[in-house]
Design a protein around this motif. Structure first.
Motif, PDB file in Angstrom:
ATOM      1  N   ALA A  85       0.566  -1.442  -0.207  1.00  0.00           N
ATOM      2  CA  ALA A  85       0.039   0.089  -0.326  1.00  0.00           C
ATOM      3  C   ALA A  85       0.894   1.254  -0.354  1.00  0.00           C
ATOM      4  CB  ALA A  85      -0.632   0.246   1.437  1.00  0.00           C
ATOM      5  N   GLN A  86       2.350   0.900  -0.016  1.00  0.00           N
ATOM      6  CA  GLN A  86       2.828   2.074   0.236  1.00  0.00           C
ATOM      7  C   GLN A  86       3.088   2.858  -1.634  1.00  0.00           C
ATOM      8  OE1 GLN A  86       6.379   0.883   2.429  1.00  0.00           O
ATOM      9  NE2 GLN A  86       4.753   0.125   4.034  1.00  0.00           N
ATOM     10  N   PRO A  87       3.188   3.625  -1.649  1.00  0.00           N
ATOM     11  CA  PRO A  87       3.313   4.636  -2.347  1.00  0.00           C
ATOM     12  C   PRO A  87       4.657   5.065  -3.434  1.00  0.00           C
ATOM     13  CG  PRO A  87       1.714   6.224  -2.188  1.00  0.00           C
ATOM     14  CD  PRO A  87       1.827   4.995  -0.944  1.00  0.00           C
ATOM     15  N   VAL A  88       4.674   3.903  -4.814  1.00  0.00           N
ATOM     16  CA  VAL A  88       6.202   3.915  -4.882  1.00  0.00           C
ATOM     17  C   VAL A  88       6.989   5.098  -6.601  1.00  0.00           C
ATOM     18  CG1 VAL A  88       8.365   3.006  -6.292  1.00  0.00           C
ATOM     19  CG2 VAL A  88       6.893   1.973  -4.243  1.00  0.00           C
ATOM     20  N   TRP A  89       7.331   6.056  -6.529  1.00  0.00           N
ATOM     21  CA  TRP A  89       7.319   7.261  -7.696  1.00  0.00           C
ATOM     22  C   TRP A  89       8.941   6.944  -8.060  1.00  0.00           C
ATOM     23  CZ3 TRP A  89      10.158  11.744  -7.597  1.00  0.00           C
ATOM     24  CH2 TRP A  89       9.421  12.567  -9.194  1.00  0.00           C
ATOM     25  N   ARG A  90       9.225   7.096  -8.863  1.00  0.00           N
ATOM     26  CA  ARG A  90      10.094   6.597 -10.087  1.00  0.00           C
ATOM     27  C   ARG A  90      10.582   7.761 -10.708  1.00  0.00           C
ATOM     28  NH1 ARG A  90       9.151   2.222  -8.267  1.00  0.00           N
ATOM     29  NH2 ARG A  90      10.889   0.448  -7.929  1.00  0.00           N
ATOM     30  N   ASP A  91      11.430   8.594 -11.115  1.00  0.00           N
ATOM     31  CA  ASP A  91      12.152   9.367 -11.612  1.00  0.00           C
ATOM     32  C   ASP A  91      13.304   8.550 -12.418  1.00  0.00           C
ATOM     33  OD1 ASP A  91      13.172  11.115 -13.733  1.00  0.00           O
ATOM     34  OD2 ASP A  91      13.484  12.969 -11.633  1.00  0.00           O
ATOM     35  N   GLU A  92      13.033   8.300 -13.488  1.00  0.00           N
ATOM     36  CA  GLU A  92      14.611   6.813 -14.437  1.00  0.00           C
ATOM     37  C   GLU A  92      15.630   8.560 -14.399  1.00  0.00           C
ATOM     38  OE1 GLU A  92      14.516   4.138 -13.934  1.00  0.00           O
ATOM     39  OE2 GLU A  92      12.818   4.033 -13.780  1.00  0.00           O
ATOM     40  N   THR A  93      14.854   9.315 -15.188  1.00  0.00           N
ATOM     41  CA  THR A  93      15.889  10.089 -15.592  1.00  0.00           C
ATOM     42  C   THR A  93      16.594  10.754 -14.638  1.00  0.00           C
ATOM     43  OG1 THR A  93      13.767  11.290 -16.724  1.00  0.00           O
ATOM     44  CG2 THR A  93      16.269  13.095 -16.835  1.00  0.00           C
ATOM     45  N   SER A  94      16.252  11.461 -13.940  1.00  0.00           N
ATOM     46  CA  SER A  94      17.700  11.140 -12.130  1.00  0.00           C
ATOM     47  C   SER A  94      17.817  10.755 -12.132  1.00  0.00           C
ATOM     48  CB  SER A  94      17.043  12.585 -10.684  1.00  0.00           C
ATOM     49  OG  SER A  94      15.859  11.987 -10.512  1.00  0.00           O
ATOM     50  N   GLY A  95      17.750   9.859 -11.895  1.00  0.00           N
ATOM     51  CA  GLY A  95      18.083   7.898 -10.880  1.00  0.00           C
ATOM     52  C   GLY A  95      17.343   8.174  -9.310  1.00  0.00           C
ATOM     53  N   PHE A  96      15.938   9.168  -9.278  1.00  0.00           N
ATOM     54  CA  PHE A  96      15.886   9.568  -8.234  1.00  0.00           C
ATOM     55  C   PHE A  96      14.811   8.337  -7.354  1.00  0.00           C
ATOM     56  CE2 PHE A  96      12.115  11.626  -5.595  1.00  0.00           C
ATOM     57  CZ  PHE A  96      12.795  11.701  -4.021  1.00  0.00           C
TER      58      PHE A  96
END
Length: 188
Positions: A85-96
């Motif tokens: 239930a923990q939302p995950v957000w990825r920014d592939e460009t910055s590696g975050f």
């Protein structure tokens, strides 16, 4: 019926908290609202339900919209937030990668975020979302370089940085491997 009673109990608790947070006595609140000390006391103890007029006046006194006040008491925050239930957000460009371990909730003042940066990742923010935001950052694995309000700190696994953020910030992973850290945010 039970849900209505639970919500009314949470509303009574929240109204009492708002008064106490301001350091007001029941007499102070009575003077500000125009309602009797007795009525306010019974309301905060959950012995009576507020009328729309009473609730509207208290919202005015506390500087809140009724929608905000009711959102703060609509439902209790779940005590357990499962990994799924923990939302995950990825920014592939910055590696975050950002996992909201304990997501924000209107009834709570803090949240916990797990962050991962790949080697060489460098993320800057011009200003905090809320001035004076209190943060505690705990390095879990690897090394992270954090600049907050012009001061740079290097954290190794196990280190913790605590501060209130008023200006710009920067998070950088100098490598050689990725860094994983937890951010504990406390809203003012």
């Amino acid at each position: 019926m039970r849900q209505i009673e639970d919500m009314e109990a949470r509303l009574a608790d929240r109204l009492a908290q708002l008064r106490v947070e301001r350091g007001w006595s029941l007499d102070d609140l009575a003077n500000r609202s125009g309602f009797s000390r007795s009525t306010l006391s019974r309301l905060e103890r959950g012995e009576i339900s507020p009328t729309a007029a009473l609730l509207g006046k208290l919202c005015e006194v506390y500087g809140r919209t009724m929608s905000r006040l009711l959102a703060e008491v609509e439902s209790e925050a779940p005590q357990v937030v499962t990994s799924a239930a923990q939302p995950v957000w990825r920014d592939e460009t910055s590696g975050f990668v950002r996992r909201s371990v304990s997501p924000p909730h209107p009834g709570l003042r803090g949240e916990v975020v797990e962050a991962t940066l790949r080697p060489g990742a460098d993320i800057s923010y011009d200003a905090p979302a809320v001035a004076g935001l209190e943060q505690h950052i705990w390095a879990l694995d690897g090394t992270v370089e954090i600049t907050a309000d012009g001061r740079t700190h290097i954290l190794e696994a196990g280190d913790c940085l605590r501060f209130r953020l008023w200006g710009a910030s920067r998070f950088r992973c100098p490598g050689p491997g990725p860094v994983r850290y937890a951010i504990f945010v406390v809203l003012p």
